[in-house]
Scaffold this motif. Structure first.
Motif, PDB file in Angstrom:
ATOM      1  N   HIS B 288      42.947  -2.463  89.285  1.00 18.90           N
ATOM      2  CA  HIS B 288      43.884  -3.491  88.844  1.00 18.90           C
ATOM      3  C   HIS B 288      43.071  -4.773  88.672  1.00 18.90           C
ATOM      4  CE1 HIS B 288      47.049  -0.742  89.665  1.00 18.90           C
ATOM      5  NE2 HIS B 288      46.848  -0.731  90.964  1.00 18.90           N
ATOM      6  N   LEU B 289      43.753  -5.825  88.231  1.00 15.17           N
ATOM      7  CA  LEU B 289      43.072  -7.108  88.082  1.00 15.17           C
ATOM      8  C   LEU B 289      43.406  -8.024  89.250  1.00 15.17           C
ATOM      9  CD1 LEU B 289      43.772  -7.451  84.298  1.00 15.17           C
ATOM     10  CD2 LEU B 289      41.475  -7.373  85.300  1.00 15.17           C
ATOM     11  N   LEU B 290      42.398  -8.712  89.728  1.00 13.36           N
ATOM     12  CA  LEU B 290      42.557  -9.745  90.746  1.00 13.36           C
ATOM     13  C   LEU B 290      42.234 -11.063  90.047  1.00 13.36           C
ATOM     14  CD1 LEU B 290      42.659 -10.696  93.796  1.00 13.36           C
ATOM     15  CD2 LEU B 290      40.188 -10.276  93.826  1.00 13.36           C
ATOM     16  N   PHE B 291      43.160 -12.036  90.124  1.00 10.55           N
ATOM     17  CA  PHE B 291      42.899 -13.286  89.405  1.00 10.55           C
ATOM     18  C   PHE B 291      43.556 -14.473  90.094  1.00 10.55           C
ATOM     19  CE2 PHE B 291      47.052 -13.858  87.337  1.00 10.55           C
ATOM     20  CZ  PHE B 291      47.593 -12.580  87.469  1.00 10.55           C
ATOM     21  N   THR B 292      43.093 -15.652  89.720  1.00 15.10           N
ATOM     22  CA  THR B 292      43.687 -16.881  90.248  1.00 15.10           C
ATOM     23  C   THR B 292      44.242 -17.679  89.076  1.00 15.10           C
ATOM     24  OG1 THR B 292      41.543 -18.003  90.098  1.00 15.10           O
ATOM     25  CG2 THR B 292      42.103 -17.010  92.210  1.00 15.10           C
ATOM     26  N   VAL B 293      45.264 -18.480  89.374  1.00 14.99           N
ATOM     27  CA  VAL B 293      45.908 -19.305  88.349  1.00 14.99           C
ATOM     28  C   VAL B 293      45.770 -20.767  88.770  1.00 14.99           C
ATOM     29  CG1 VAL B 293      48.181 -19.947  87.419  1.00 14.99           C
ATOM     30  CG2 VAL B 293      47.510 -17.529  87.554  1.00 14.99           C
ATOM     31  N   ASN B 294      45.512 -21.606  87.805  1.00 13.06           N
ATOM     32  CA  ASN B 294      45.439 -23.044  88.079  1.00 13.06           C
ATOM     33  C   ASN B 294      46.711 -23.474  88.806  1.00 13.06           C
ATOM     34  OD1 ASN B 294      45.690 -25.911  87.812  1.00 13.06           O
ATOM     35  ND2 ASN B 294      44.145 -25.824  86.169  1.00 13.06           N
ATOM     36  N   ARG B 295      46.550 -24.069  89.997  1.00  8.42           N
ATOM     37  CA  ARG B 295      47.712 -24.363  90.838  1.00  8.42           C
ATOM     38  C   ARG B 295      48.719 -25.261  90.127  1.00  8.42           C
ATOM     39  NH1 ARG B 295      47.122 -29.479  93.364  1.00  8.42           N
ATOM     40  NH2 ARG B 295      45.036 -30.306  93.013  1.00  8.42           N
ATOM     41  N   LYS B 296      48.238 -26.087  89.178  1.00  8.69           N
ATOM     42  CA  LYS B 296      49.162 -26.967  88.449  1.00  8.69           C
ATOM     43  C   LYS B 296      49.960 -26.204  87.403  1.00  8.69           C
ATOM     44  CE  LYS B 296      45.950 -30.824  88.820  1.00  8.69           C
ATOM     45  NZ  LYS B 296      44.839 -31.397  88.061  1.00  8.69           N
ATOM     46  N   PHE B 297      49.474 -25.041  87.010  1.00 14.41           N
ATOM     47  CA  PHE B 297      50.105 -24.300  85.916  1.00 14.41           C
ATOM     48  C   PHE B 297      50.823 -23.035  86.378  1.00 14.41           C
ATOM     49  CE2 PHE B 297      46.442 -26.078  83.150  1.00 14.41           C
ATOM     50  CZ  PHE B 297      47.095 -27.296  83.047  1.00 14.41           C
ATOM     51  N   ARG B 298      51.093 -22.943  87.676  1.00  7.15           N
ATOM     52  CA  ARG B 298      51.701 -21.735  88.209  1.00  7.15           C
ATOM     53  C   ARG B 298      53.023 -21.412  87.499  1.00  7.15           C
ATOM     54  NH1 ARG B 298      55.174 -19.823  91.282  1.00  7.15           N
ATOM     55  NH2 ARG B 298      54.843 -17.988  92.598  1.00  7.15           N
ATOM     56  N   GLU B 299      53.860 -22.443  87.321  1.00  2.18           N
ATOM     57  CA  GLU B 299      55.162 -22.199  86.694  1.00  2.18           C
ATOM     58  C   GLU B 299      55.005 -21.826  85.223  1.00  2.18           C
ATOM     59  OE1 GLU B 299      57.642 -21.723  88.616  1.00  2.18           O
ATOM     60  OE2 GLU B 299      56.231 -22.309  90.191  1.00  2.18           O
ATOM     61  N   ILE B 300      54.090 -22.517  84.538  1.00  2.32           N
ATOM     62  CA  ILE B 300      53.822 -22.198  83.129  1.00  2.32           C
ATOM     63  C   ILE B 300      53.355 -20.752  83.009  1.00  2.32           C
ATOM     64  CG2 ILE B 300      52.324 -22.729  81.150  1.00  2.32           C
ATOM     65  CD1 ILE B 300      52.258 -25.634  82.162  1.00  2.32           C
ATOM     66  N   PHE B 301      52.446 -20.371  83.915  1.00  2.00           N
ATOM     67  CA  PHE B 301      51.947 -18.992  83.918  1.00  2.00           C
ATOM     68  C   PHE B 301      53.109 -18.011  84.055  1.00  2.00           C
ATOM     69  CE2 PHE B 301      50.785 -15.378  86.679  1.00  2.00           C
ATOM     70  CZ  PHE B 301      49.947 -14.700  85.804  1.00  2.00           C
ATOM     71  N   MET B 302      53.972 -18.261  85.033  1.00  2.00           N
ATOM     72  CA  MET B 302      55.094 -17.352  85.273  1.00  2.00           C
ATOM     73  C   MET B 302      55.999 -17.264  84.042  1.00  2.00           C
ATOM     74  SD  MET B 302      54.825 -15.807  88.065  1.00  2.00           S
ATOM     75  CE  MET B 302      54.298 -15.800  89.771  1.00  2.00           C
ATOM     76  N   ARG B 303      56.243 -18.388  83.416  1.00  2.00           N
ATOM     77  CA  ARG B 303      57.074 -18.385  82.212  1.00  2.00           C
ATOM     78  C   ARG B 303      56.411 -17.593  81.089  1.00  2.00           C
ATOM     79  NH1 ARG B 303      58.204 -23.784  82.943  1.00  2.00           N
ATOM     80  NH2 ARG B 303      56.834 -24.463  81.262  1.00  2.00           N
ATOM     81  N   ARG B 304      55.093 -17.771  80.957  1.00  2.00           N
ATOM     82  CA  ARG B 304      54.396 -17.129  79.832  1.00  2.00           C
ATOM     83  C   ARG B 304      54.301 -15.615  79.991  1.00  2.00           C
ATOM     84  NH1 ARG B 304      49.787 -21.711  78.448  1.00  2.00           N
ATOM     85  NH2 ARG B 304      51.287 -23.143  77.535  1.00  2.00           N
ATOM     86  N   ILE B 305      54.212 -15.137  81.229  1.00  2.00           N
ATOM     87  CA  ILE B 305      54.066 -13.668  81.372  1.00  2.00           C
ATOM     88  C   ILE B 305      55.419 -12.973  81.384  1.00  2.00           C
ATOM     89  CG2 ILE B 305      51.839 -13.777  82.578  1.00  2.00           C
ATOM     90  CD1 ILE B 305      53.411 -12.970  85.153  1.00  2.00           C
ATOM     91  N   LYS B 306      56.493 -13.713  81.597  1.00  2.00           N
ATOM     92  CA  LYS B 306      57.813 -13.085  81.725  1.00  2.00           C
ATOM     93  C   LYS B 306      58.179 -12.222  80.511  1.00  2.00           C
ATOM     94  CE  LYS B 306      62.302 -14.043  83.726  1.00  2.00           C
ATOM     95  NZ  LYS B 306      63.291 -15.058  84.091  1.00  2.00           N
ATOM     96  N   PRO B 307      58.097 -12.769  79.297  1.00  2.17           N
ATOM     97  CA  PRO B 307      58.464 -11.927  78.137  1.00  2.17           C
ATOM     98  C   PRO B 307      57.494 -10.769  77.908  1.00  2.17           C
ATOM     99  CG  PRO B 307      57.556 -14.030  77.406  1.00  2.17           C
ATOM    100  CD  PRO B 307      57.735 -14.131  78.888  1.00  2.17           C
ATOM    101  N   LEU B 308      56.308 -10.847  78.499  1.00  2.00           N
ATOM    102  CA  LEU B 308      55.306  -9.784  78.290  1.00  2.00           C
ATOM    103  C   LEU B 308      55.514  -8.620  79.250  1.00  2.00           C
ATOM    104  CD1 LEU B 308      52.176 -12.146  78.043  1.00  2.00           C
ATOM    105  CD2 LEU B 308      53.515 -11.208  76.150  1.00  2.00           C
ATOM    106  N   LYS B 309      56.495  -8.777  80.148  1.00  2.00           N
ATOM    107  CA  LYS B 309      56.809  -7.746  81.132  1.00  2.00           C
ATOM    108  C   LYS B 309      55.583  -7.347  81.962  1.00  2.00           C
ATOM    109  CE  LYS B 309      60.484  -5.693  78.335  1.00  2.00           C
ATOM    110  NZ  LYS B 309      61.320  -6.900  78.483  1.00  2.00           N
ATOM    111  N   ILE B 310      54.792  -8.343  82.336  1.00  2.00           N
ATOM    112  CA  ILE B 310      53.639  -8.075  83.196  1.00  2.00           C
ATOM    113  C   ILE B 310      54.074  -8.223  84.652  1.00  2.00           C
ATOM    114  CG2 ILE B 310      51.357  -8.897  83.904  1.00  2.00           C
ATOM    115  CD1 ILE B 310      50.925  -9.846  81.055  1.00  2.00           C
ATOM    116  N   MET B 311      53.787  -7.204  85.435  1.00  2.00           N
ATOM    117  CA  MET B 311      54.106  -7.244  86.863  1.00  2.00           C
ATOM    118  C   MET B 311      52.909  -7.823  87.609  1.00  2.00           C
ATOM    119  SD  MET B 311      56.146  -6.345  89.312  1.00  2.00           S
ATOM    120  CE  MET B 311      57.114  -4.833  89.421  1.00  2.00           C
ATOM    121  N   VAL B 312      53.138  -8.903  88.344  1.00  2.00           N
ATOM    122  CA  VAL B 312      52.056  -9.445  89.175  1.00  2.00           C
ATOM    123  C   VAL B 312      52.559  -9.659  90.599  1.00  2.00           C
ATOM    124  CG1 VAL B 312      50.829 -10.603  87.280  1.00  2.00           C
ATOM    125  CG2 VAL B 312      52.599 -11.836  88.556  1.00  2.00           C
TER     126      VAL B 312
END
Lengths: 348, 348
Positions: B288-312
């Motif tokens: 699987h992938l292990l990754f970090t997200v810019n702490r300021k962009f956590r919400e943006i990240f969550m919004r962007r992956i939602k329509p892609l149906k990516i499970m994290v």
């Protein structure tokens, strides 16, 4: 298929595997055992090659210091880029190592590779290390070549003269001498017995252990713009010429009296009551260049290489394909030839 | 140095070898065990990676059909390109084969590689075959990535949340089950004994033998432009997180209760009276992938992956370097961790 590799043979296997090769538009040439050519756009092609040295198959640690194993491992790869007229830029190294391998062995291998790479401005960009029962060194080299200067194996035409850039058979004699117990130790040679012609022993063993690096020479030849095909002599004159003939769909006639036989091969093979020409035709790993020149540009070629002080030996001529590969002896008698060398006849 | 490899360890060896790496201006990043980055000019980087599977070290033919050996061999390489957000384009294959290898075995390996490569539009451009006492598959993959979309291992910063893309420990359980005698035969599974939870056996073994291929997922994550570092889980969560921490010069705090443990790991480890979290933290090859997200962009990240149906799964947070890597349990108690997995502890 119920055959195994030994029955099928390496060359035939590689033909079988061609069906898996990519066919995207930018892939100019895929390969088995030599160099792939990719067109990324622009004035140059990208070149990719990969080759392995495996302990017990390509060398034995009893007679090959690891520094030289490293040098040879990278040279055989650089040689494939060079023989297309290319410039090598980067290399990646994948090592397989028994867990009890002394760290010094790995340092020696890397030092050996580095000593060659540095000289030719080739940069290590990556490496992998894996446990393995048997030591292996697998190197990928990435290079470039100007599109209008690339030399391939498929350009030889009827009437083109055939050349080699060095004397033949020395590396094969070197390997035989190593098998007989001669050794390279430290900076010099130590012999198990007195030998009158020790310089011939030294020359042959050094040619086997530390073959020439062809990059500069191959580039100079490619820049004459008269070379129609080129290959490095890794498997031996006959198998490598067979490769040019297959790719170019031609035959070849060699003149056995014109073969430049290395003094060590002449001396040692005669001493063993063997015909040194056999070794010159079939002995592997001399790492000189075998090439053909456009028959119309033979004189131009000769004029262009003269100031470069390049020594070449003209050994025959390309003929139509149905004639196959023949060797004509001093009496004008013609002999046809089999492929000499296959990796699966384990050679060490 | 008089150490051998086992004493020194693979990771330390690779650090030692860094001194041989090239330092030309266009070399953005050299590597040990992952991906080199070259700037050829233009908008993209070139990516290069190499990795081997060695029989008896990375797999055993008793439990791993060669078709799947081929699939896994290319996947572990594609995975390294993918985890930088890159697109793999070409691959080269160097095989080491015992001379008695049936040709069918080689066909199976190539078919396996091809089945993965075709799906992702990756082209085979070259191959080498060498005799070897032990079967090995060494693959080089060449890819590209847009310069402004590259994700490296050195971008994690204090406060960045840590994610994984799948459940952990399944592949390690699969390997244990294979060692215990469970087998994948033909299209299904044949068990040496009755097992109630056969779907868990099947899931674990399949995850070990045929791990996920991460290319599409990794590219989607990279395109969110919020990911600060990424790595594929090959060695295991702890060793791979250690790699990110070392490269990014940070520490990390994992919450053990948030670790997504694969059902097979939960079931089998409890059955053996072992803590399944150990396997989730240290078990290798889940891919699987292990990754970090810019702490300021956590919400943006969550919004962007939602329509892609990516499970994290969010499993922890990057902390300052001096804190090292710690695992906090349900009671808030902190445990510090050792690296888990080293190739030279032969694992099969």
């Amino acid at each position: 298929m119920t055959q195994n590799l030994t029955q099928l043979g390496e060359k035939k296997l590689l033909q079988e595997l061609k069906k898996y090769m990519g066919n995207a538009e930018e892939i100019i040439r895929t390969f088995s055992e030599d160099t792939a050519v990719i067109d990324p756009g622009g004035r140059s092609y990208q070149l990719y090659t990969v080759d392995s040295l495996v302990e017990g198959v390509h060398f034995r640690r009893e007679y090959m210091p690891f520094f030289y194993v490293g040098r040879k491992a990278i040279k055989v790869n650089l040689s494939d880029i060079a023989s297309m007229g290319g410039t090598p830029n980067y290399y990646l190294v994948s090592l397989g190592l028994p867990p009890d391998t002394p760290v010094q062995v790995i340092e020696d291998i890397y030092e050996g590779m580095y000593s060659v790479a540095k000289e030719h401005n080739v940069h290590l960009i990556g490496g992998n290390v894996s446990a393995s029962a048997q030591l292996f060194i697998d190197i990928t080299v990435i290079g470039t070549v100007l599109k209008n200067k690339i030399v391939q194996r498929n350009g030889a035409r009827n009437g083109d003269p055939i050349f080699v850039t060095g004397q033949l058979g020395s590396s094969a004699v070197g390997l035989n001498l190593l098998k007989e117990g001669f050794r390279l130790l430290g900076d010099g040679l130590i012999f198990p017995k007195k030998e009158r012609d020790s310089h011939l022993v030294q020359e042959a063993i050094l040619n086997h252990i530390d073959p020439p690096c062809l990059i500069d020479l191959a580039q100079k030849l490619a820049l004459t713009s008269t070379v129609t095909s080129m290959i490095d002599l890794s498997d031996g004159l006959c198998p490598d010429l067979t490769e040019i003939c297959r790719e170019s769909k031609v035959g070849a006639r060699l003149e056995s009296e014109k073969l430049p036989i290395a003094p060590a091969a002449l001396y040692w093979e005669r001493k063993r009551n063997r015909d040194p020409r056999i070794l010159a035709l079939h002995g592997g790993e001399d790492y000189h260049l075998l090439f053909t020149v456009n028959r119309k540009f033979r004189e131009i070629f000769m004029r262009r290489i003269k100031p470069l002080k390049i020594m070449v030996y003209e050994i025959g001529q390309i003929v139509p394909r149905p004639e196959g590969i023949q060797v004509v002896d001093a009496e004008g008698k013609s002999h046809s030839l089999e492929d000499g060398f296959q990796h699966f006849q384990v050679k060490q």
